[in-house]
Design a protein around this motif. Structure first.
Motif, mmCIF file in Angstrom:
data_model
loop_
_atom_site.group_PDB
_atom_site.id
_atom_site.type_symbol
_atom_site.label_atom_id
_atom_site.label_comp_id
_atom_site.label_asym_id
_atom_site.label_seq_id
_atom_site.Cartn_x
_atom_site.Cartn_y
_atom_site.Cartn_z
ATOM 1 N N ILE A 1 0.835 -1.194 0.000
ATOM 2 C CA ILE A 1 0.000 0.000 0.000
ATOM 3 C C ILE A 1 0.872 1.248 0.000
ATOM 4 O O ILE A 1 1.740 1.423 0.854
ATOM 5 C CB ILE A 1 -0.949 0.017 1.209
ATOM 6 C CG1 ILE A 1 -2.004 -1.082 1.075
ATOM 7 C CG2 ILE A 1 -1.622 1.377 1.344
ATOM 8 C CD1 ILE A 1 -2.977 -1.130 2.236
ATOM 9 N N VAL A 2 0.650 2.091 -0.982
ATOM 10 C CA VAL A 2 1.283 3.407 -1.056
ATOM 11 C C VAL A 2 0.171 4.421 -1.293
ATOM 12 O O VAL A 2 -0.453 4.429 -2.361
ATOM 13 C CB VAL A 2 2.343 3.477 -2.164
ATOM 14 C CG1 VAL A 2 2.925 4.894 -2.250
ATOM 15 C CG2 VAL A 2 3.449 2.457 -1.923
ATOM 16 N N LYS A 3 -0.096 5.244 -0.295
ATOM 17 C CA LYS A 3 -1.230 6.167 -0.315
ATOM 18 C C LYS A 3 -2.517 5.364 -0.524
ATOM 19 O O LYS A 3 -2.849 4.513 0.269
ATOM 20 C CB LYS A 3 -1.007 7.256 -1.357
ATOM 21 C CG LYS A 3 0.185 8.163 -1.031
ATOM 22 C CD LYS A 3 0.337 9.285 -2.027
ATOM 23 C CE LYS A 3 1.519 10.172 -1.666
ATOM 24 N NZ LYS A 3 1.724 11.269 -2.638
ATOM 25 N N ASP A 4 -3.237 5.611 -1.631
ATOM 26 C CA ASP A 4 -4.505 4.911 -1.838
ATOM 27 C C ASP A 4 -4.408 3.844 -2.924
ATOM 28 O O ASP A 4 -5.425 3.431 -3.482
ATOM 29 C CB ASP A 4 -5.614 5.906 -2.191
ATOM 30 C CG ASP A 4 -5.313 6.693 -3.464
ATOM 31 O OD1 ASP A 4 -4.198 6.555 -3.998
ATOM 32 O OD2 ASP A 4 -6.203 7.439 -3.921
ATOM 33 N N SER A 5 -3.191 3.389 -3.202
ATOM 34 C CA SER A 5 -2.987 2.402 -4.251
ATOM 35 C C SER A 5 -2.197 1.210 -3.728
ATOM 36 O O SER A 5 -1.458 1.318 -2.748
ATOM 37 C CB SER A 5 -2.231 3.021 -5.438
ATOM 38 O OG SER A 5 -2.964 4.066 -6.020
ATOM 39 N N LEU A 6 -2.377 0.081 -4.402
ATOM 40 C CA LEU A 6 -1.486 -1.057 -4.217
ATOM 41 C C LEU A 6 -0.423 -0.964 -5.299
ATOM 42 O O LEU A 6 -0.675 -1.240 -6.475
ATOM 43 C CB LEU A 6 -2.272 -2.374 -4.321
ATOM 44 C CG LEU A 6 -3.052 -2.778 -3.073
ATOM 45 C CD1 LEU A 6 -3.952 -3.968 -3.371
ATOM 46 C CD2 LEU A 6 -2.107 -3.111 -1.930
ATOM 47 N N LEU A 7 0.768 -0.574 -4.891
ATOM 48 C CA LEU A 7 1.864 -0.365 -5.822
ATOM 49 C C LEU A 7 2.573 -1.687 -6.067
ATOM 50 O O LEU A 7 3.123 -2.288 -5.140
ATOM 51 C CB LEU A 7 2.846 0.664 -5.264
ATOM 52 C CG LEU A 7 4.106 0.924 -6.112
ATOM 53 C CD1 LEU A 7 3.728 1.579 -7.433
ATOM 54 C CD2 LEU A 7 5.078 1.811 -5.344
ATOM 55 N N VAL A 8 2.566 -2.160 -7.313
ATOM 56 C CA VAL A 8 3.240 -3.405 -7.653
ATOM 57 C C VAL A 8 4.747 -3.173 -7.660
ATOM 58 O O VAL A 8 5.257 -2.289 -8.354
ATOM 59 C CB VAL A 8 2.766 -3.937 -9.027
ATOM 60 C CG1 VAL A 8 3.571 -5.163 -9.438
ATOM 61 C CG2 VAL A 8 1.283 -4.285 -8.966
ATOM 62 N N LEU A 9 5.459 -3.979 -6.876
ATOM 63 C CA LEU A 9 6.898 -3.820 -6.720
ATOM 64 C C LEU A 9 7.675 -4.733 -7.661
ATOM 65 O O LEU A 9 8.765 -4.367 -8.129
ATOM 66 C CB LEU A 9 7.301 -4.116 -5.271
ATOM 67 C CG LEU A 9 6.577 -3.283 -4.213
ATOM 68 C CD1 LEU A 9 6.850 -3.829 -2.822
ATOM 69 C CD2 LEU A 9 6.992 -1.824 -4.317
ATOM 70 N N ASP A 10 7.142 -5.923 -7.918
ATOM 71 C CA ASP A 10 7.828 -6.860 -8.811
ATOM 72 C C ASP A 10 6.835 -7.902 -9.280
ATOM 73 O O ASP A 10 5.736 -8.049 -8.711
ATOM 74 C CB ASP A 10 9.011 -7.527 -8.101
ATOM 75 C CG ASP A 10 10.030 -8.115 -9.085
ATOM 76 O OD1 ASP A 10 9.948 -7.810 -10.292
ATOM 77 O OD2 ASP A 10 10.907 -8.879 -8.642
ATOM 78 N N GLU A 11 7.197 -8.652 -10.327
ATOM 79 C CA GLU A 11 6.339 -9.708 -10.843
ATOM 80 C C GLU A 11 7.175 -10.778 -11.530
ATOM 81 O O GLU A 11 8.289 -10.522 -11.987
ATOM 82 C CB GLU A 11 5.305 -9.146 -11.815
ATOM 83 C CG GLU A 11 5.878 -8.429 -13.016
ATOM 84 C CD GLU A 11 4.786 -7.797 -13.868
ATOM 85 O OE1 GLU A 11 4.724 -8.120 -15.070
ATOM 86 O OE2 GLU A 11 3.990 -6.973 -13.325
ATOM 87 N N LYS A 12 6.617 -12.001 -11.542
ATOM 88 C CA LYS A 12 7.261 -13.137 -12.197
ATOM 89 C C LYS A 12 6.198 -13.919 -12.964
ATOM 90 O O LYS A 12 5.101 -14.152 -12.470
ATOM 91 C CB LYS A 12 7.928 -14.063 -11.167
ATOM 92 C CG LYS A 12 9.110 -13.452 -10.425
ATOM 93 C CD LYS A 12 10.325 -13.325 -11.315
ATOM 94 C CE LYS A 12 11.519 -12.820 -10.504
ATOM 95 N NZ LYS A 12 12.722 -12.617 -11.355
ATOM 96 N N GLU A 13 6.550 -14.346 -14.158
ATOM 97 C CA GLU A 13 5.610 -15.083 -14.996
ATOM 98 C C GLU A 13 5.749 -16.590 -14.795
ATOM 99 O O GLU A 13 6.691 -17.074 -14.169
ATOM 100 C CB GLU A 13 5.842 -14.736 -16.470
ATOM 101 C CG GLU A 13 5.603 -13.279 -16.811
ATOM 102 C CD GLU A 13 5.805 -12.984 -18.289
ATOM 103 O OE1 GLU A 13 6.280 -13.896 -19.016
ATOM 104 O OE2 GLU A 13 5.493 -11.860 -18.718
ATOM 105 N N GLY A 14 4.762 -17.318 -15.324
ATOM 106 C CA GLY A 14 4.860 -18.769 -15.389
ATOM 107 C C GLY A 14 4.352 -19.519 -14.181
ATOM 108 O O GLY A 14 4.782 -20.645 -13.920
ATOM 109 N N VAL A 15 3.393 -18.933 -13.443
ATOM 110 C CA VAL A 15 2.880 -19.574 -12.236
ATOM 111 C C VAL A 15 1.348 -19.620 -12.285
ATOM 112 O O VAL A 15 0.717 -18.928 -13.090
ATOM 113 C CB VAL A 15 3.345 -18.843 -10.960
ATOM 114 C CG1 VAL A 15 4.834 -19.002 -10.760
ATOM 115 C CG2 VAL A 15 2.977 -17.355 -11.040
ATOM 116 N N SER A 16 0.757 -20.432 -11.406
ATOM 117 C CA SER A 16 -0.697 -20.576 -11.374
ATOM 118 C C SER A 16 -1.123 -21.056 -9.996
ATOM 119 O O SER A 16 -0.494 -21.942 -9.430
ATOM 120 C CB SER A 16 -1.165 -21.581 -12.437
ATOM 121 O OG SER A 16 -2.534 -21.862 -12.299
ATOM 122 N N ASN A 17 -2.224 -20.500 -9.465
ATOM 123 C CA ASN A 17 -2.729 -20.961 -8.168
ATOM 124 C C ASN A 17 -4.235 -21.200 -8.198
ATOM 125 O O ASN A 17 -4.922 -21.033 -7.189
ATOM 126 C CB ASN A 17 -2.345 -19.986 -7.041
ATOM 127 C CG ASN A 17 -2.958 -18.606 -7.227
ATOM 128 O OD1 ASN A 17 -3.425 -18.256 -8.314
ATOM 129 N ND2 ASN A 17 -2.939 -17.798 -6.173
#
Length: 302
Positions: free
Chosen positions: A186-202
């Motif tokens: 959470i940064v102010k009123d947003s969820l700021l995406v910091l990093d991401e990785k592909e190729g997964v599933s839940n």
């Protein structure tokens, strides 16, 4: 006496892993004034002393995605705190495409927030965090929507994954079509995406198992485990310096209707009160209990 101990341990472990996902009418908190219609599953999240509960209400058919096995979604959320009701009603252009809200103090102010999967009928799913402020339930932070209708995400973790005192929220976007693990704060009123990785599933389309992820904690570090996209392995990620780092690969064929913690003997497993799962189909409630018993060796002579 030992058999009694084993029975107590068995039900304790179910509560430990399944968190607050319960249908038993004896556990449903009394509503104080209004009678809101819950979702058919009526899953309820509770805090530790049961003074706070949260569930989805106002079932609707206005969104025809059906990713969770039917086309009934929630048009509202009901929180009860100290026997007082807080109801949030969505605009007609949105639904909660989810089974149960998650409870966590995300902003470290000592008060619980309510973490949801909020879907725009036109733009797909996002993550939205709510809080009781000035006597009403309000959204305080939100991710962006995926950007296309009939696109969904599943929350993987709500935890301080780098032990810096700040809680992160991790989710897998489009887990059925090239899933992307995203981690945000959470940064102010947003969820700021910091990093991401592909190729997964839940998640598997139509499944009521939202619990295909685990967090382990050992020697001051944590790892987030999720299946890879074809469900042929489990990927372990650490989170350091705002970056996801692939650490482990466990070769294992994953059954998507079974919670991940039940499929592999993870060491140093963290308690997860946001593990959301409904036994269904070939994994009945009795089979579920049998798996738990086997994992805990509760049926050994003693």
């Amino acid at each position: 006496m030992f058999n009694t101990f084993k029975s107590v341990l068995f039900f304790t472990m179910i509560l430990f892993f399944m968190g607050c996902t319960y249908h038993d009418k004896d556990f449903i908190p009394e509503l104080t004034e209004n009678r809101y219609e819950p979702l058919p599953e009526n899953l309820i999240a509770f805090n530790d002393d049961r003074s706070v509960s949260a569930r989805y209400v106002d079932p609707t058919l206005r969104y025809d995605h059906g990713i969770l096995g039917d086309k009934i979604e929630a048009g509202g959320m009901l929180v009860i705190k100290n026997k007082k009701e807080y109801h949030y009603k969505l605009d007609e252009a949105f639904v909660y495409e989810d089974l149960r809200p998650r409870l966590k103090d995300v902003d470290n102010d000592g008060e619980l927030e309510f973490i949801t999967i909020l879907t725009s009928l036109n733009s797909g799913a996002g993550v939205c965090v709510y809080k009781i402020l000035n006597g009403s339930l309000r959204p305080i932070a939100q991710s962006g929507y995926i950007g296309m209708t009939h696109r969904w995400l599943n929350i993987a973790a709500v935890d301080d994954l780098d032990n810096d005192g700040k809680v992160e929220i991790a989710w897998i976007q489009t887990p059925h079509i090239g899933g992307i693990l995203k981690i945000a704060r959470i940064v102010k009123d947003s969820l700021l995406v910091l990093d991401e990785k592909e190729g997964v599933s839940n998640h598997q389309i139509g499944s009521r198992n939202l619990c295909l992820s685990v967090v382990t904690a050992h020697d001051g570090s944590k790892k987030l485990y999720v299946p890879n996209n074809p469900h042929h392995a489990i990927m372990g990620f650490s989170f350091r310096n705002d970056r996801l780092i692939a650490e482990d690969t466990i070769l294992l064929n994953i059954d998507p209707i079974v919670p991940l913690f039940m499929q592999y003997n993870f060491e140093h497993l963290s308690e997860d009160k946001n593990c959301i799962y409904i036994p269904a189909g070939r994994l009945s409630t009795e089979n579920f209990r049998g798996i738990i018993r086997g994992r805990l060796n509760l049926d050994k002579p003693g």
